[in-house]
Every structure is written in structure tokens, then in C-alpha cells.
Design a protein around this motif. Structure first.
Motif, PDB file in Angstrom:
ATOM      1  N   GLY A 299      -9.539  48.413  -0.149  1.00 21.85           N
ATOM      2  CA  GLY A 299      -8.438  49.035  -0.890  1.00 21.85           C
ATOM      3  C   GLY A 299      -7.841  50.263  -0.224  1.00 21.85           C
ATOM      4  N   VAL A 300      -7.191  51.066  -1.045  1.00 17.71           N
ATOM      5  CA  VAL A 300      -6.442  52.217  -0.539  1.00 17.71           C
ATOM      6  C   VAL A 300      -7.355  53.263   0.086  1.00 17.71           C
ATOM      7  CG1 VAL A 300      -4.910  54.093  -1.223  1.00 17.71           C
ATOM      8  CG2 VAL A 300      -4.563  51.823  -2.130  1.00 17.71           C
ATOM      9  N   GLU A 301      -8.589  53.352  -0.398  1.00 20.84           N
ATOM     10  CA  GLU A 301      -9.529  54.306   0.220  1.00 20.84           C
ATOM     11  C   GLU A 301     -10.187  53.675   1.450  1.00 20.84           C
ATOM     12  OE1 GLU A 301     -10.091  57.268  -1.410  1.00 20.84           O
ATOM     13  OE2 GLU A 301      -9.303  56.851  -3.412  1.00 20.84           O
ATOM     14  N   GLY A 302      -9.873  52.427   1.747  1.00 20.66           N
ATOM     15  CA  GLY A 302     -10.463  51.728   2.886  1.00 20.66           C
ATOM     16  C   GLY A 302      -9.386  51.132   3.787  1.00 20.66           C
ATOM     17  N   MET A 303      -9.440  49.814   3.944  1.00 15.88           N
ATOM     18  CA  MET A 303      -8.571  49.129   4.900  1.00 15.88           C
ATOM     19  C   MET A 303      -7.080  49.422   4.693  1.00 15.88           C
ATOM     20  SD  MET A 303      -8.335  45.040   5.618  1.00 15.88           S
ATOM     21  CE  MET A 303      -7.385  44.694   4.135  1.00 15.88           C
ATOM     22  N   ILE A 304      -6.607  49.322   3.457  1.00 18.22           N
ATOM     23  CA  ILE A 304      -5.179  49.563   3.212  1.00 18.22           C
ATOM     24  C   ILE A 304      -4.820  51.002   3.584  1.00 18.22           C
ATOM     25  CG2 ILE A 304      -3.393  49.701   1.420  1.00 18.22           C
ATOM     26  CD1 ILE A 304      -4.747  47.350   0.017  1.00 18.22           C
TER      27      ILE A 304
END
Lengths: 298, 298
Positions: B153-158
Motif C-alpha cells: 500500500g501507500v506506506e509500502g510499494m505504492i
């Protein structure tokens, strides 16, 4: 309209808005821009029909609203992501959404694409991380999240969007229109209603009844949309009327006529209300909701 | 290279390819076109590093590969969706992917967008519906799926993709490059390794060791990519070399120089291998995998 209906709707809306606000914090970090875009679209709320359905079916089956909230917010996040991606230039190319600039107009196409991906991913994270294992069994949480995944996927909502793309600029028959709407709009409404039951440990019979209510409500909702595009005023709708006819889009009204559509909405709403007999608790709210959607002006 | 390494890799690849083939059936129905696009991209496989990591960490912690397969396929589906969306004109605008036309070139932008959405959604459906409750507890399945959701998600890959977008055409410093890669590539490799442990009921210490291995492996992988863009041949790589310099992209090589990069890869690979000491079983395969990725030519 019963005063209690209005009051409960306001309570639900307040719960949902506050929780979405908490779950999508926005700003601050390097990747803050995409979070801002997610917040922008998620806070530009419509009627919040889907999350309200989840909360109310859960309540009807004995689960308090707070415990159902992660699932209600997840279905709304998935609805929001689908609107962001639908509005993109390579899809419907809509510049406006609910009277405000579409996400890609405000933030750019790249950020809007990622904001949609982010909301879809966050929906699952929220269900799996935020559910309360004291109120909902892990197996029920899994079943509810799996239900939302399949109804939002290629056999559900995304499938409806594919049919919509293929139908663009073509006349389609009533069967194709029905299949498209059953998937594109109906699948998520079905997930919203049935998830409320699944997380509350409802019986198989109640789960089926929730499905019947959802499918009648979803179709009535779509037919009312088509009726309003012909009979509504631009002021009430907040968008230009007559756009379906202008785009030579096949609608329930163009295929069946206005009178048959009004009859169908009446019949479907009655059907939805009758399906509620399978529940023992107070189904008055869901009956009023069906009536309100049938007689809405926007 | 040990013969057993090659044989086990082939076994894993065969399991993964067959399962992806089964899970993405393609064709036949109205929405068949998007399923075809999903199949097209998912079958254009690279090294399948991520799903192999999930299967091997699960095996190391005592779970048979078949039980880990839904989680392995899910991480590969999420990797594939990210490539499809990354290649779109509004993102990197790449026409080719692994020597074949990108998904949107082959199927159109609208279908490619939906195929990406479909794979992301299917990843969660597969984990939640296909996990075997006789081998994996519902709580572990939830923890693994939640881990993948947050890392994707936004805290990761995105989040990594957002940083990449903002860095486009700009020189960035080593810290920003490191953060971008830790999120864009590292987060999914971390999820792949740690999911294998989570579904097998591994200890907290093992989970941390898997995280150390993943983070060293992920960074080494990215540095090798940058080295190969300078030293590789177009023939070996299957894509033009020197494209980073041409695009004036900040890379580990441009920021640190070739020698320092080669040293870093050596150091990181040793670090990854040392992290494996926390496991009791045979860690030879994972050590060989780290070596193979460090010395690869494409």
C-alpha cells in the motif's frame, strides 16, 4: 419519513466519515500527495449507501455498529477507488465528480491512478487489521473480506466495467444492460449487505434474504438513475440531465419506457421490503431506506 | 551452483506457473477480455523471485509448499499488477515489458487499467479463499494477508512509486533513492519472505531474521540492476543498456561509483546469508538464491 430514520442515518454518517478520516490520515511524508488524493476522493462522499447497509445489516443481526465499521469503510473505499479509475481519461474521461474536479483533474493522472490502487489495497488492510476479534471470529472476518474481494473483482464490479467499456457507443439489449448493472453496481451493494450478515454470524437463510434485498435494491437504484436523467432537473441532480440520450446510451428508460420503469421500481422496492421478513429484529430502517432510494430526486 | 538448487527452483517454478494458470482462467464470458489481459501479464513471468521466497521460507519453517502457494501467487499477482500500472502512459509510458508488448499496448489502456485492478483484487481473494485451514490457522492467514496489504500500500510499494514519480527528471540524493527502493522494491520482497514465516507459525526472532534477509536482498537486487545498466550487454539484459544515464536518472552507480556498488552488493549478500543463522533447518537454498541474484547477468 420517520424521525428515527433520519436520526439513525445521521449517526451512521458521522461514524463513517470520522472513521474514513482516521483511516486515511493524509499529508506529512514523502508519499503524502497520494494520501491527500485518497482523502480528497473519499471525503467527497455521496449518500454512503453501501457502508450504511453494512452497518444496518450487522445491527439487525446483533452486532454493534462500531465492530462493523472496518467492513463498512472497506466497501466505501472500494466504491471510491472505482469512481477514481472510472473517471480517468482512458476510461469515461469525466472531469467532474459530485460537483467537484475529478481526482485526476485535481492531482494529475498518475497520482489518481495510484490513489485508486491505494484505496483498493487499504480496504483489505483495514478489514484484516482493524476488525475486533472479540466481536467477530477470524473465520467470519476472512469470509467477509473474501466476499468483498470476489464481488469487487473480475466476476463482479470490474467485470461490469469491462462490459460497460465494450458497450460504449453501441446499442445493447436489456439482458446485457441487466448483466452489466448487476455486476457494476449490484455486486458491491450485495457485498455491503451480506458482509453485515457474515460478520454477525447470521444464518444461511438471512444471508440469502440480504442478497435478495440487495439485488432488488441495486436494480431499482439503477433504474431510478435512468429515470432521473430524463425527468430530473439539472439543479436537483447536480449534473446535466439528458446526458444518456445525448450519448445514445441504452438505458432502462430507452429500452422499456418511463411507465414500465416506474412500475419496475415500485415492484422491486416491494420485493426488497418483503425479503426483510426473514429477519427477526426491527427491519423498519432498511424498509425506509429502500423507499427513500426509490423516491429520491437526486 | 548446486544441482539441488536448480532442481528445487524448477519445482517451485512449475508449481507457481500451474497455480497462476489455474487461478486466472481467462476467456469465455462477457468480461473475458480483462481476464485474458491478466493472464497475458501474469504468464509473462520473470524470475518469480517473490513467490519462490514465500515458498522457501514456509518450507524452512515447516510448512509444505502446496499450503503456501496461495500466498506465493498473491505476492506475484501484486507484483504483476504494479508492472501493468507502471507501464501505462500516465506513469512510465513503457511499450515493452520483458521483450513483449506491454499490457496496454496489447489490450488497450482501459483494459490494462482494469486488468491491474483485477489482479490486485484477485490476490486478496486467493489468499482468503484458497488457504488451507487444516495447515494454516485463520489468524495466521489474516496476519499474512494484512502484511501483504500494508507492504503493497501507500506506506509500502505504492509509496515508492509516488516518490519515483516526484523524482522524475530530478537528481535525487542517496537517502531518497534508498527510501524509494526500500518501498518500491523492498516492501514486496519483505512481504514475500515474512509471509512465508507468518503462515508457518514461525517465531518472532525468525520473522525478524526473514526481514533482515529480505531488506539486504532487496537492496542488493536494486544495486545489481543499476550496475547491469552500465556494464551489461543489451543481448543479456533483453533491454537497452545505458538507459539510466541517458535519462539522467540518479542511480547507485551514478551516486556512489561502480566499485563502491560492487562492494555493497558483496556486503549485503553476506549480510543476507548471515541473517539465515536464526533458522534451524537447511538454509542452503536461500543462501544460493542470494548469491545467484548478486552475480546475475540479467
Amino acid at each position: 419519513m420517520m424521525q428515527s430514520y433520519t436520526r439513525r442515518t445521521e449517526e451512521y454518517l458521522s461514524l463513517i466519515e470520522k472513521e474514513l478520516d482516521r483511516l486515511i490520515p493524509g499529508g506529512g511524508c514523502l508519499q503524502g500527495r497520494v494520501m491527500e488524493a485518497m482523502r480528497y476522493s473519499a471525503s467527497n462522499g455521496g449518500k454512503r449507501v453501501r457502508p450504511i447497509l453494512t452497518l444496518e445489516f450487522a445491527r439487525l443481526c446483533g452486532l454493534e455498529a462500531r465492530a462493523a465499521l472496518p467492513f463498512a469503510c472497506a466497501v466505501e473505499m472500494i466504491h471510491t477507488y472505482s469512481l477514481i479509475h472510472d473517471d480517468l481519461p482512458c476510461m469515461d474521461n469525466d472531469d467532474m465528480r459530485r460537483g467537484k474536479p475529478a481526482c485526476h483533474i485535481k492531482f494529475g493522472e498518475d497520482t489518481a491512478l495510484l490513489a485508486g490502487d491505494g484505496l483498493l489495497t487499504l480496504a483489505f488492510e483495514v478489514m484484516l487489521r482493524e476488525y475486533d476479534p472479540k466481536a467477530i471470529s477470524p473465520r467470519s472476518a476472512i469470509a467477509a473480506a473474501a466476499l468483498l474481494a470476489s464481488n469487487a473483482g473480475v466476476e463482479g464490479m470490474i467485470g461490469g466495467q469491462v462490459i460497460d467499456l465494450m458497450a460504449e457507443g453501441k446499442a445493447i439489449d436489456i439482458e446485457t444492460l441487466r448483466t452489466m448493472d448487476r455486476l457494476k453496481t449490484g455486486a458491491l451493494i450485495d457485498a455491503a449487505c451480506r458482509m453485515g450478515c457474515v460478520i454477525s454470524g447470521a444464518s444461511r437463510e438471512q444471508l440469502e434474504a440480504a442478497g435478495s434485498y440487495a439485488s432488488a435494491l441495486g436494480l431499482a437504484f439503477q433504474i431510478v438513475d435512468d429515470i432521473l436523467d430524463v425527468t430530473g432537473s439539472t439543479e436537483e441532480l447536480g449534473k446535466p440531465v439528458g446526458s444518456d440520450a445525448e450519448n445514445q446510451k441504452s438505458t432502462y428508460v430507452s429500452l422499456l419506457g418511463l411507465d414500465a420503469c416506474r412500475d419496475a421500481v415500485r415492484r422491486l422496492t416491494d420485493h426488497a421490503v418483503r425479503a426483510l421478513q426473514h429477519f427477526e429484529g426491527d427491519t423498519g430502517y432498511l424498509a425506509e431506506l429502500a423507499e427513500a432510494l426509490a423516491t429520491r430526486k437526486n
